[in-house]
Scaffold this motif. Structure first.
Motif, PDB file in Angstrom:
ATOM      1  N   PRO A  50      87.128  17.152  94.547  1.00 29.52           N
ATOM      2  CA  PRO A  50      86.037  17.080  93.557  1.00 29.52           C
ATOM      3  C   PRO A  50      86.262  15.942  92.573  1.00 29.52           C
ATOM      4  N   PRO A  51      85.200  15.490  91.921  1.00 29.06           N
ATOM      5  CA  PRO A  51      85.347  14.452  90.894  1.00 29.06           C
ATOM      6  C   PRO A  51      85.908  15.035  89.604  1.00 29.06           C
ATOM      7  N   VAL A  52      86.506  14.189  88.781  1.00 30.70           N
ATOM      8  CA  VAL A  52      86.939  14.646  87.465  1.00 30.70           C
ATOM      9  C   VAL A  52      85.708  14.882  86.596  1.00 30.70           C
ATOM     10  N   GLY A  53      85.846  15.722  85.603  1.00 27.15           N
ATOM     11  CA  GLY A  53      84.769  15.932  84.656  1.00 27.15           C
ATOM     12  C   GLY A  53      84.790  14.862  83.585  1.00 27.15           C
ATOM     13  N   GLY A  54      83.794  14.894  82.714  1.00 31.64           N
ATOM     14  CA  GLY A  54      83.794  13.999  81.569  1.00 31.64           C
ATOM     15  C   GLY A  54      82.986  12.735  81.717  1.00 31.64           C
ATOM     16  N   ALA A  55      82.400  12.488  82.896  1.00 35.27           N
ATOM     17  CA  ALA A  55      81.532  11.315  83.077  1.00 35.27           C
ATOM     18  C   ALA A  55      80.439  11.676  84.080  1.00 35.27           C
ATOM     19  N   GLU A  56      79.846  12.842  83.883  1.00 34.82           N
ATOM     20  CA  GLU A  56      78.944  13.412  84.880  1.00 34.82           C
ATOM     21  C   GLU A  56      77.601  12.709  84.976  1.00 34.82           C
ATOM     22  N   LEU A  57      77.284  11.808  84.013  1.00 39.55           N
ATOM     23  CA  LEU A  57      76.033  11.055  84.089  1.00 39.55           C
ATOM     24  C   LEU A  57      76.275   9.582  84.390  1.00 39.55           C
ATOM     25  N   GLY A  58      77.468   9.237  84.831  1.00 42.16           N
ATOM     26  CA  GLY A  58      77.806   7.836  85.060  1.00 42.16           C
ATOM     27  C   GLY A  58      77.046   7.174  86.181  1.00 42.16           C
ATOM     28  N   HIS A  59      76.319   7.940  86.985  1.00 41.61           N
ATOM     29  CA  HIS A  59      75.526   7.388  88.086  1.00 41.61           C
ATOM     30  C   HIS A  59      74.093   7.090  87.666  1.00 41.61           C
ATOM     31  N   ILE A  60      73.784   7.282  86.373  1.00 41.94           N
ATOM     32  CA  ILE A  60      72.412   7.134  85.885  1.00 41.94           C
ATOM     33  C   ILE A  60      72.349   5.984  84.883  1.00 41.94           C
TER      34      ILE A  60
ATOM     35  N   VAL B 281      87.004   7.955  90.348  1.00 46.97           N
ATOM     36  CA  VAL B 281      87.457   9.348  90.418  1.00 46.97           C
ATOM     37  C   VAL B 281      86.421  10.316  89.840  1.00 46.97           C
ATOM     38  N   ALA B 282      85.443   9.788  89.075  1.00 48.45           N
ATOM     39  CA  ALA B 282      84.384  10.634  88.528  1.00 48.45           C
ATOM     40  C   ALA B 282      83.104  10.552  89.355  1.00 48.45           C
ATOM     41  N   ASP B 283      83.095   9.705  90.369  1.00 41.60           N
ATOM     42  CA  ASP B 283      81.936   9.512  91.246  1.00 41.60           C
ATOM     43  C   ASP B 283      81.944  10.603  92.305  1.00 41.60           C
ATOM     44  N   SER B 284      80.982  11.496  92.242  1.00 43.39           N
ATOM     45  CA  SER B 284      80.959  12.631  93.168  1.00 43.39           C
ATOM     46  C   SER B 284      80.899  12.183  94.621  1.00 43.39           C
TER      47      SER B 284
ATOM     48  N   GLY C 126      74.618  19.409  81.779  1.00 46.55           N
ATOM     49  CA  GLY C 126      75.052  18.334  82.657  1.00 46.55           C
ATOM     50  C   GLY C 126      74.647  18.474  84.105  1.00 46.55           C
ATOM     51  N   HIS C 127      73.661  19.310  84.371  1.00 42.61           N
ATOM     52  CA  HIS C 127      73.211  19.470  85.756  1.00 42.61           C
ATOM     53  C   HIS C 127      71.685  19.496  85.800  1.00 42.61           C
TER      54      HIS C 127
ATOM     55  N   MET D  53      93.239  14.562  85.188  1.00 48.18           N
ATOM     56  CA  MET D  53      92.144  15.254  84.508  1.00 48.18           C
ATOM     57  C   MET D  53      91.620  16.340  85.431  1.00 48.18           C
ATOM     58  N   HIS D  54      91.084  17.389  84.833  1.00 47.17           N
ATOM     59  CA  HIS D  54      90.560  18.493  85.615  1.00 47.17           C
ATOM     60  C   HIS D  54      89.197  18.157  86.210  1.00 47.17           C
ATOM     61  N   ALA D  55      88.951  18.674  87.393  1.00 43.84           N
ATOM     62  CA  ALA D  55      87.595  18.686  87.925  1.00 43.84           C
ATOM     63  C   ALA D  55      86.786  19.705  87.135  1.00 43.84           C
ATOM     64  N   HIS D  56      85.456  19.564  87.155  1.00 51.03           N
ATOM     65  CA  HIS D  56      84.582  20.449  86.387  1.00 51.03           C
ATOM     66  C   HIS D  56      84.763  21.903  86.818  1.00 51.03           C
ATOM     67  N   ARG D  57      84.988  22.794  85.830  1.00 50.39           N
ATOM     68  CA  ARG D  57      85.122  24.230  86.085  1.00 50.39           C
ATOM     69  C   ARG D  57      86.165  24.518  87.157  1.00 50.39           C
ATOM     70  N   SER D  58      87.290  23.830  87.093  1.00 45.64           N
ATOM     71  CA  SER D  58      88.288  23.967  88.139  1.00 45.64           C
ATOM     72  C   SER D  58      89.691  23.781  87.567  1.00 45.64           C
TER      73      SER D  58
END
Length: 457
Positions: free
Chosen positions: A94-104, A82-85, A25-26, A173-178
């Motif tokens: 930080p943004p929540v995880g689970g929608a990390e490609l929503g800007h694409i 909330v998932a938009d970085s 996801g990165h 919801m948790h932020a990524h790795r947090s």
């Protein structure tokens, strides 16, 4: 000579050029010789990032995009604030995880996933394939069949959702790795039946986690509440009273794997490929509303086309869950054939017994796959396996090959473990003969693959 990487720490901001996509996801960027794994960017962009995991001795850093200086033409407005970085870090969190490609854009998401799958297959298995990742419509048809995908927006596909709870008792919801929990008031990737519960309006004090299952067939949803240690029955009843009356509710202890009825049922009723499936609250079921039909269809296509699945055949369904693949396999081999169903989770294996009680050709065994195969050596015409994210592993792959099947259909949700296992099969004299990949997790980096393997001629 490259300069020495500069000392840095989480919270610092850097300007980087976003490089190729990587598994997880990165994308990969570099800053003065240091690898930086950047989330929320697109290859080719110039961005400002905020370091989220950094240290002087770390082999690599992690970062989130906080500003886009040169945007990709595939960048689109994120559908979930909330998932938009960019928006989240403007608010200082930080943004929540689970929608990390929503800007694409969805088409680019799928091409990036295809790149990841191809890279993993090449690096870990030496296989030079670049399968297109297919969009999937609500009926479970791949884009290769001319189907549209998710109404065109990739939303409202999750029939299951997992939430954390803030210290103040609000859904989050948790932020990524947090450990940081972000309050949420919608889940755009979830089906309407989950959002219609309005769990964000419920006082969840005393609850650590909330799991929701809302079957795609419209049957009764189930809410699982994981209470914090010491939570009283009175507090649980208070939460129960705030939930809609037509929803089943149960408490769940993940350490003991115990589900206790609070109201209604402790399971949900799923429908797929002409069969009804009972799935216990914490039991596994594919989360995309069209995933069961899509994956069963691909497996059946591979095995039927190759002549590996016929009346009278002996087959096995490994990591079988509640019997999603077992039931159609039993239909295909008929009463003259046999199906061995192996599942490790006791509760899910009990579900399979209930779901397949009318199929005398099915033998259901609860236990670890490697142990069952060792204790019950036999030969099969075909095997189906759908292992957890970690994959099957070398020992199981060797056992599968030793059972001398004519074909193996491998369903995977992780490109890295899948490619590693494909490498083990190749070392044992098998080859990958067919492969399809499906975008069953739009707006995330995940994908699902179905492969057909046969002994090398």
């Amino acid at each position: 000579m490259n300069p020495e990487p500069q000392t840095s720490s989480a919270g610092e901001e850097l300007v980087v050029d976003v490089g190729p996509v990587a598994h997880g996801g990165h994308c990969v960027a570099r800053h003065e010789g240091r690898v930086v794994f950047v989330r929320h960017g697109i290859p080719g962009e110039k961005v400002r990032v905020r370091l989220t995991d950094a240290g002087e001795t770390a082999k690599f850093w992690r970062a989130d995009v906080v500003e886009v200086l040169e945007a990709s033409p595939d960048r689109v407005p994120h559908f979930w604030r909330v998932a938009d970085s960019l928006a989240a870090w403007q608010r200082g969190r930080p943004p929540v995880g689970g929608a990390e490609l929503g800007h694409i854009a969805l088409a680019r998401q799928r091409s990036l996933k295809s790149e990841v799958l191809a890279e993993q297959l090449k690096r870990l298995a030496g296989v030079g394939l670049s399968p297109a990742v297919e969009a999937v419509d609500g009926a479970g048809n791949g884009a290769g069949n001319g189907a549209a995908s998710d109404g065109g927006d990739g939303l409202a596909w999750r029939t299951r959702a997992s939430f954390a709870v803030t210290a103040g008792g609000k859904l989050g919801m948790h932020a990524h790795r947090s450990d940081h929990i972000v309050p949420v008031r919608e889940m755009p990737l979830a089906v309407a039946a989950i959002n219609d519960l309005h769990l964000w309006d419920v006082d969840l004090q005393g609850i650590e986690r909330v799991e929701v299952a809302a079957p795609a067939n419209g049957s009764r949803p189930l809410v699982l509440l994981a209470p914090a240690p010491g939570t009283s029955v009175k507090r649980l009843n208070s939460v129960l009273a705030q939930l809609p009356a037509d929803v089943s509710v149960a408490s769940y202890d993940p350490l003991k794997d115990e589900t206790l009825q609070l109201r209604g049922r402790t399971w949900v009723q799923e429908t797929a490929v002409g069969h009804e499936y009972r799935v216990t609250g914490a039991g596994f079921w594919q989360i995309h509303r069209a995933a069961p039909e899509t994956l069963v269809g691909a497996v059946a296509e591979f095995l039927h086309d190759g002549g590996f699945l016929e009346p009278g055949a002996a087959v096995a369904d490994l990591y079988a869950g509640a019997g999603l693949f077992t039931a159609p396999l039993a239909d295909a081999v008929g009463v003259t054939g046999s199906v061995l169903s192996v599942e490790g989770a006791p509760g899910t294996s009990r579900d399979a017994r209930k779901n397949l009680h009318g199929a005398p050709q099915v033998e259901i065994v609860q236990g670890r796959v490697e142990r069952i195969l060792r204790q019950r050596p036999r030969s099969f015409d075909a095997l189906v396996l759908d292992p957890p994210r970690a994959g099957a592993g070398k020992a199981v792959v060797n056992q599968l090959m030793a059972s001398s099947p004519r074909a193996i259909a491998y369903v995977s949700c992780d490109p890295a473990s899948f490619a590693r296992d494909i490498g083990y099969f190749q070392q044992g004299g098998w080859e990958l003969v067919r492969l399809r990949a499906f975008d069953l997790y739009p707006h995330t980096h995940h994908l699902e693959t179905v492969a057909l393997l046969t002994p090398r001629s």
